[in-house]
Design a protein around this motif. Structure first.
Motif, PDB file in Angstrom:
ATOM      1  N   CYS A 105     -16.577  57.793  20.976  1.00 60.08           N
ATOM      2  CA  CYS A 105     -16.889  56.419  20.595  1.00 60.08           C
ATOM      3  C   CYS A 105     -18.281  56.066  21.084  1.00 60.08           C
ATOM      4  N   TRP A 106     -18.848  55.050  20.464  1.00 57.62           N
ATOM      5  CA  TRP A 106     -20.088  54.472  20.950  1.00 57.62           C
ATOM      6  C   TRP A 106     -19.747  53.309  21.868  1.00 57.62           C
ATOM      7  N   THR A 153     -26.687  51.920  25.766  1.00 53.08           N
ATOM      8  CA  THR A 153     -25.814  52.367  24.685  1.00 53.08           C
ATOM      9  C   THR A 153     -25.593  53.862  24.856  1.00 53.08           C
ATOM     10  N   GLU A 158     -12.085  53.770  11.077  1.00 55.12           N
ATOM     11  CA  GLU A 158     -13.311  53.108  11.510  1.00 55.12           C
ATOM     12  C   GLU A 158     -12.934  51.853  12.302  1.00 55.12           C
ATOM     13  N   TRP A 159     -13.534  51.673  13.434  1.00 58.08           N
ATOM     14  CA  TRP A 159     -13.118  50.575  14.282  1.00 58.08           C
ATOM     15  C   TRP A 159     -14.239  50.147  15.233  1.00 58.08           C
ATOM     16  N   ALA A 160     -14.131  48.935  15.748  1.00 52.32           N
ATOM     17  CA  ALA A 160     -15.031  48.415  16.777  1.00 52.32           C
ATOM     18  C   ALA A 160     -14.321  47.267  17.476  1.00 52.32           C
ATOM     19  N   LEU A 193     -23.043  57.469  23.622  1.00 57.10           N
ATOM     20  CA  LEU A 193     -21.973  58.127  22.873  1.00 57.10           C
ATOM     21  C   LEU A 193     -21.059  58.793  23.892  1.00 57.10           C
ATOM     22  N   SER A 216     -16.166  53.284  16.728  1.00 61.21           N
ATOM     23  CA  SER A 216     -16.654  54.440  15.990  1.00 61.21           C
ATOM     24  C   SER A 216     -18.002  54.121  15.351  1.00 61.21           C
ATOM     25  N   ASP A 217     -18.250  52.836  15.080  1.00 55.59           N
ATOM     26  CA  ASP A 217     -19.496  52.381  14.486  1.00 55.59           C
ATOM     27  C   ASP A 217     -19.759  50.965  14.980  1.00 55.59           C
ATOM     28  N   LEU A 218     -20.787  50.813  15.819  1.00 61.14           N
ATOM     29  CA  LEU A 218     -21.050  49.503  16.415  1.00 61.14           C
ATOM     30  C   LEU A 218     -21.695  48.528  15.447  1.00 61.14           C
ATOM     31  N   ASP A 219     -22.057  48.986  14.238  1.00 62.44           N
ATOM     32  CA  ASP A 219     -22.573  48.075  13.220  1.00 62.44           C
ATOM     33  C   ASP A 219     -21.444  47.338  12.493  1.00 62.44           C
ATOM     34  N   ARG A 220     -20.216  47.802  12.685  1.00 65.24           N
ATOM     35  CA  ARG A 220     -19.071  47.137  12.072  1.00 65.24           C
ATOM     36  C   ARG A 220     -18.793  45.819  12.809  1.00 65.24           C
TER      37      ARG A 220
END
Length: 333
Positions: A50-51, A60, A28-30, A62, A81-85
Motif C-alpha cells: 500500500c501507499w 510518502t 482499489e481502495w484508500a 510504498l 492502493s492508490d492515494l489519488d482515489r
C-alpha cells in the motif's frame, strides 16, 4: 545505569492503553485516518502493498509485505492502493477499538496488516510527539525480524487470551516503538535537526544525558563541552546546529517539562523550583511562563492541562533560538 534521554522523553509521553488488531482490503481502495489524538501506531504489512502518506509533511512511502512502519506523531494520514482515489473515512468502517478484531474493506484478500495502536496520557504529550519523526519505515530484513516477532507475539497474546495477555501486548507495543525509533535514529543523516536526531551523535548525546541526569545543576558550556570531548565554542555551535536551540535553552525547556509533570501531580512550586536549580519561585515562574505559555499556578490549576504551544518548529525541545549569538558560560538558564 546511565541516564537515557529518549527513555526520559518517552516516560513523559506515557504510552497507555494499547489495542492490537488487523486490517485487510481488496481491489482499489484508500482510507483516511483523521487526527489521531496523540495515538501512536505500530504496524507490519503481512500481505500485498500500500501507499502511505502523512498529512502536513512530504512523507510518502510504498509499504510492501514484510515491511514495518511506525506513526509516532499522531498526525492524520492516508493509506491505499492508490492515494489519488477519494478516500473512505476510517471512522465509517472501523468499529470502536477492541483487541483482536480484523476490519475488512472490499472483501479483503489483496492487502493485510496487523499491529497495535496506543494512546498517550502525558499532559504535554502532543508537543513531544510533534518532535518525533512523522513516519518510520523499516525496510531492511534484518531490522524487520525483531519488529515482526513483536507483532506476531502480540497477536498471539490477543488471540489466546491467557492471563496477563493485555499487559504483555502493551509491553510488546512499547518495545516496537523504541526499537523502531532506534533503527530510524541509526539511519538518520547528519543534516536532520531536532533533539531526537541529536541522540545519534555520541558527543551531543553525552551532554544531553548529563543534563537529564542532573537538571538542577548549574551547567556551563565548558563542562558540557568537556563531556562531549569538544571545546566550549565548538560544542555550542554543534549543539545548536543539530538540536535547533542552544544547550541552555534545551536545559531550561527540559526543566520546564519536568516541572509541568510535577505540577500535574500536585507538587508545590516551593518544592519544584529549588529541585530544578532555581533559587527563587519568581525566577522559576518567569522561566516556566516563557517556555510553557502560562504561569505554573495557572498550569497546575487548569482542568485540561493544555498549555499554549511555544513558538517555533515542533514545539517543546525543538524551538529555534531567539538570537543568532552563541550561548556563553555566563548565560543563566
Amino acid at each position: 545505569m546511565p541516564v537515557d534521554p529518549l527513555s526520559d522523553v518517552l516516560a513523559l509521553i506515557k504510552p497507555r492503553g494499547s489495542v492490537s488488531a488487523g486490517f485487510e482490503a481488496g481491489g482499489e481502495w484508500a482510507v483516511r485516518f483523521a487526527d489521531q489524538h496523540a495515538r501512536i501506531k505500530c504496524y507490519a504489512v503481512t500481505r500485498g502493498a500500500c501507499w502511505l502518506a502523512v498529512e502536513g509533511t512530504d512523507e510518502t512511502a510504498l509499504i510492501r509485505a514484510g515491511d514495518c512502519f511506525i506513526l509516532p506523531s499522531g498526525r492524520p494520514f492516508r493509506i491505499g492502493s492508490d492515494l489519488d482515489r477519494p478516500p473512505v473515512d476510517a471512522a465509517t468502517i472501523f468499529p470502536p477499538p477492541r483487541d483482536g478484531g480484523v476490519v475488512s474493506l472490499n472483501g479483503g484478500g489483496a492487502f493485510a496488516l496487523v499491529g497495535s495502536r496506543f494512546a498517550v496520557e502525558g499532559r504535554h504529550a502532543s508537543m513531544l510527539l510533534g518532535a518525533l519523526p512523522a513516519l518510520i519505515h523499516i525496510r531492511r530484513e534484518s531490522d524487520q525480524e525483531a519488529l515482526r516477532w513483536s507483532v506476531e507475539r502480540m497477536m498471539r497474546e490477543i488471540r489466546e487470551g491467557q492471563p496477563g495477555s493485555a499487559l504483555v501486548a502493551q509491553h510488546l507495543a512499547h518495545m516496537m516503538l523504541v526499537q523502531a525509533l532506534r533503527l530510524h535514529l541509526a539511519e538518520a543523516g547528519p543534516t536532520r535537526v531536532g533533539w531526537f536526531f541529536a541522540l545519534g551523535d555520541p558527543r551531543l548525546s553525552a551532554a544531553m544525558a548529563a543534563m537529564h541526569g542532573d537538571p538542577a545543576r548549574r551547567w556551563t558550556l565548558r563542562e558540557l563541552g568537556r563531556l562531549a570531548g569538544m571545546s566550549r565554542s565548538s560544542f555550542a555551535l554543534a549543539f545548536r546546529e543539530r538540536v535547533g536551540e542552544t544547550p541552555m535553552a534545551y536545559l531550561t525547556r527540559w526543566r520546564m517539562l519536568l516541572a509541568a509533570e510535577r505540577l500535574s501531580a500536585g507538587d508545590q512550586i516551593a518544592l519544584i523550583a529549588p529541585s530544578l536549580g532555581y533559587e527563587s519561585e519568581g525566577a522559576f515562574s518567569t522561566a516556566f511562563k516563557r517556555v510553557m505559555g502560562r504561569s505554573p499556578r495557572a498550569f497546575g490549576g487548569s482542568q485540561d492541562g493544555t498549555a499554549r504551544r511555544p513558538p517555533g518548529i515542533n514545539g517543546v525541545l525543538t524551538r529555534l533560538p531567539d538570537s543568532a549569538g552563541l550561548v556563553t558560560a555566563k548565560e543563566k538558564p
